[in-house]
Scaffold this active site. Sequence first.
Site, PDB file in Angstrom:
ATOM      1  N   ALA A  98      -2.936   7.544  -5.912  1.00 44.31           N
ATOM      2  CA  ALA A  98      -1.950   7.511  -6.039  1.00 44.31           C
ATOM      3  C   ALA A  98      -1.639   5.667  -6.647  1.00 44.31           C
ATOM      4  CB  ALA A  98      -0.385   7.823  -4.586  1.00 44.31           C
ATOM      5  N   ALA A 157       1.189  -1.326  -0.289  1.00 47.40           N
ATOM      6  CA  ALA A 157       0.086   0.503  -0.256  1.00 47.40           C
ATOM      7  C   ALA A 157       0.547   0.819   0.026  1.00 47.40           C
ATOM      8  CB  ALA A 157      -1.099  -0.126   1.925  1.00 47.40           C
ATOM      9  N   ASN A 158       0.551   2.364   0.067  1.00 49.27           N
ATOM     10  CA  ASN A 158       1.052   3.741   0.024  1.00 49.27           C
ATOM     11  C   ASN A 158       0.120   4.619   1.180  1.00 49.27           C
ATOM     12  OD1 ASN A 158      -0.603   5.394  -1.444  1.00 49.27           O
ATOM     13  ND2 ASN A 158      -0.340   3.765  -3.275  1.00 49.27           N
ATOM     14  N   ARG A 159       0.606   5.383   1.292  1.00 49.77           N
ATOM     15  CA  ARG A 159       0.325   6.665   2.721  1.00 49.77           C
ATOM     16  C   ARG A 159      -0.896   7.266   2.044  1.00 49.77           C
ATOM     17  NH1 ARG A 159       3.032   6.160   7.021  1.00 49.77           N
ATOM     18  NH2 ARG A 159       5.447   5.751   7.050  1.00 49.77           N
TER      19      ARG A 159
END
Length: 227
Positions: free
Chosen positions: A95, A29-31
Amino acid sequence: GGPKPLAGRRIIVTSGPTHEPIDPVRYIANRSSGKQGHAIAAALARLGGDVQLVSGPVTLPDPAGVHTTHVETAREMKDAVEALLPADAAVMVAAVADWRTDTQADQKIKKGAGGPPTLAMVENPDILAGIGRHARRPFLVVGFAAETQDVSENATTKLDRKGADFIVANDVSVTSGVNEGGVMGGTRNRVKIVSRSGIEEWPEMDKAQVAERLAQLIARRLDSITV
Ligand code: C5P
């Protein structure tokens, strides 16, 4: 209330991160929080747009007045976006994970004598670039660029690489005020609007204000189409 300059305009927005499963219990995942993308979808809807939001996993509620499709992976996001064409505009804020694991294990990967697993990665499809060159390309294609250095230069290159009309470049190193942890997850943003006619720098403001101004810019731009 308020004027509805986007009445009759169909606009696709992507928002949030993607999750790329490794096995049934783990993912990459990412932020990204989805705050900026969701705010843009809401602002476009307030101007009367028929807004089709494709959201990765976020904790935010679906924006009012917006049709939301929920997806998890980059490939699901791409399929959902393409199924929503044709559209007047596409604003790609998500994103999207650049990579996923080559294979996804059906069973939980066990810890054991073999030591840690080696994860082979493959590249995800670039959804924005696909839309920018699509046979049914929307009239207006807007991308984002999260950069920490050479923000304008990288955004200019990205215009061509992605086939976009505008790149909204975030300096993700903005950490002022309520933005502990940075632009990703924070409530403030500072952007540059990069197009082939030049670069417009906007001051640091709330993501909701960035969304409002961007929605107005999109409305003006779509207004200039003679149908
Ligand atoms: O190449 P980069 O990830 O910096 O590009 C960011 C822009 O491209 C954003 O608009 C993002 O939503 C979009 N993107 C995409 N699919 C990808 C990677 C990025 O749509 N796989």
